[in-house]
Design a protein around this motif. Structure first.
Motif, PDB file in Angstrom:
ATOM      1  N   GLY A 156       0.821  -1.203   0.000  1.00 22.19           N
ATOM      2  CA  GLY A 156       0.000   0.000   0.000  1.00 22.19           C
ATOM      3  C   GLY A 156       0.852   1.247   0.000  1.00 22.19           C
ATOM      4  O   GLY A 156       1.929   1.272   0.600  1.00 22.19           O
ATOM      5  N   LEU A 189      -3.650   3.742  -1.010  1.00 22.77           N
ATOM      6  CA  LEU A 189      -4.424   3.912   0.213  1.00 22.77           C
ATOM      7  C   LEU A 189      -4.823   5.359   0.476  1.00 22.77           C
ATOM      8  O   LEU A 189      -5.538   5.634   1.436  1.00 22.77           O
ATOM      9  CB  LEU A 189      -3.624   3.393   1.414  1.00 22.77           C
ATOM     10  N   ARG A 204      -9.375   0.038   5.453  1.00 25.39           N
ATOM     11  CA  ARG A 204      -8.610  -0.553   4.350  1.00 25.39           C
ATOM     12  C   ARG A 204      -7.332  -1.211   4.855  1.00 25.39           C
ATOM     13  O   ARG A 204      -6.954  -2.283   4.380  1.00 25.39           O
ATOM     14  CB  ARG A 204      -8.298   0.513   3.307  1.00 25.39           C
TER      15      ARG A 204
END
Length: 287
Positions: free
Chosen positions: A139, A167, A177
């Protein structure tokens, strides 16, 4: 007020003799570093003699270098509490008003590249590439001015690395998330001082979730360093804020990862090219 005295000095330094202007210019560009310099070290950094420093101090109303340095430190604390302190410093500077801004910025960028060629940073780049390639998911997270760099790095890798996720699209759902990522994922943080509270909080949460953290920053004392598995510290551009150092690191890391993934990365890129051509996404007819 002492801070006002320093501020007035920096604003009107063009009224001073040429060598004393150079001292002021150096102070304004290195305001947070002056506290660690002796008078002789300051003279050497500016390129003047010790006597010039003491003439300068007398001219601006200081009886000792220590008193001047203390006032500069107090001013620096107040000045650096602005989120835009680097931009303020660059716009407030009276340095060579006739000099091209393009030349100033490009010269500073070249200096950053020279300073980046260190064994530590090269080793860090290789370690970052290994962490990214070994992770189940990767991410990328950056906010405010760091967000474009995080987006850019993500877009560089997206065509040939399927594990990447961005992200930073909607930070309001960042905790959900992060929680859904598989344990052991790598989160690549890009952040500059002063860091946002949310960026620090997200890094702490990532650490609690068992994710590995790569931190790309301009300041080794960044609070996220306490949670980072790998710290990549880029030198700052002289005299102004810029994300250019982060972009350069993203370019270098993307190339290193692409090279390690050959021939699969090449195949993926050729397939992406074919899809873009088939759907008319890119236009090469005018070239």
């Amino acid at each position: 007020m002492a801070q006002s005295k320093i501020e007035e000095l920096l604003q009107h330094k063009d009224r001073l003799p040429r060598q004393q202007q150079a001292i002021c210019e150096y102070v304004s560009q290195h305001i947070s570093e002056l506290d660690s310099l002796t008078a002789s070290q300051l003279a050497k950094a500016v390129g003047v003699g010790d006597a010039t420093i003491f003439r300068f101090l007398k001219n601006i109303g200081y009886e000792s270098y220590g008193a001047f340095r203390a006032d500069v430190k107090r001013y620096a604390i107040q000045f650096s509490q602005s989120s835009y302190w680097k931009t303020l410093a660059s716009l407030d500077s009276q340095k060579e008003l006739g000099e091209s801004s393009l030349m100033q910025v490009f010269s500073a960028a070249i200096d950053v590249m020279d300073k980046s060629m260190t064994a530590t940073l090269i080793q860090g780049l290789n370690e970052a590439a290994s962490l990214i390639l070994s992770a189940p998911k990767v991410g990328f997270f950056g906010l405010r001015t760091s967000k474009p760099a995080a987006l850019y790095f993500y877009y560089l890798l997206l065509p040939f690395l399927s594990t990447v996720q961005q992200l930073g699209y909607d930070e309001h759902f960042i905790f959900e998330r992060v929680r859904q990522l598989p344990t052991g994922s790598v989160i690549f943080f890009i952040t500059s001082w002063p860091n946002t509270k949310m960026t620090i909080d997200v890094a702490e949460f990532c650490h609690q979730c068992g994710h590995r953290i790569i931190l790309l920053t301009n300041e080794a004392t960044c609070p996220i360093a306490a949670y980072a598995d790998l710290l990549l510290q880029m030198p700052e551009m002289e005299g102004q804020y810029s994300i250019a150092p982060y972009i350069l690191m993203a370019d270098a890391l993307a190339k290193e990862i692409g090279l390690r993934l050959r021939p699969e990365s090449l195949r993926q890129l050729h397939e992406a090219d074919a899809i873009l051509a088939e759907w008319g996404v890119t236009n090469w007819s005018d070239r």
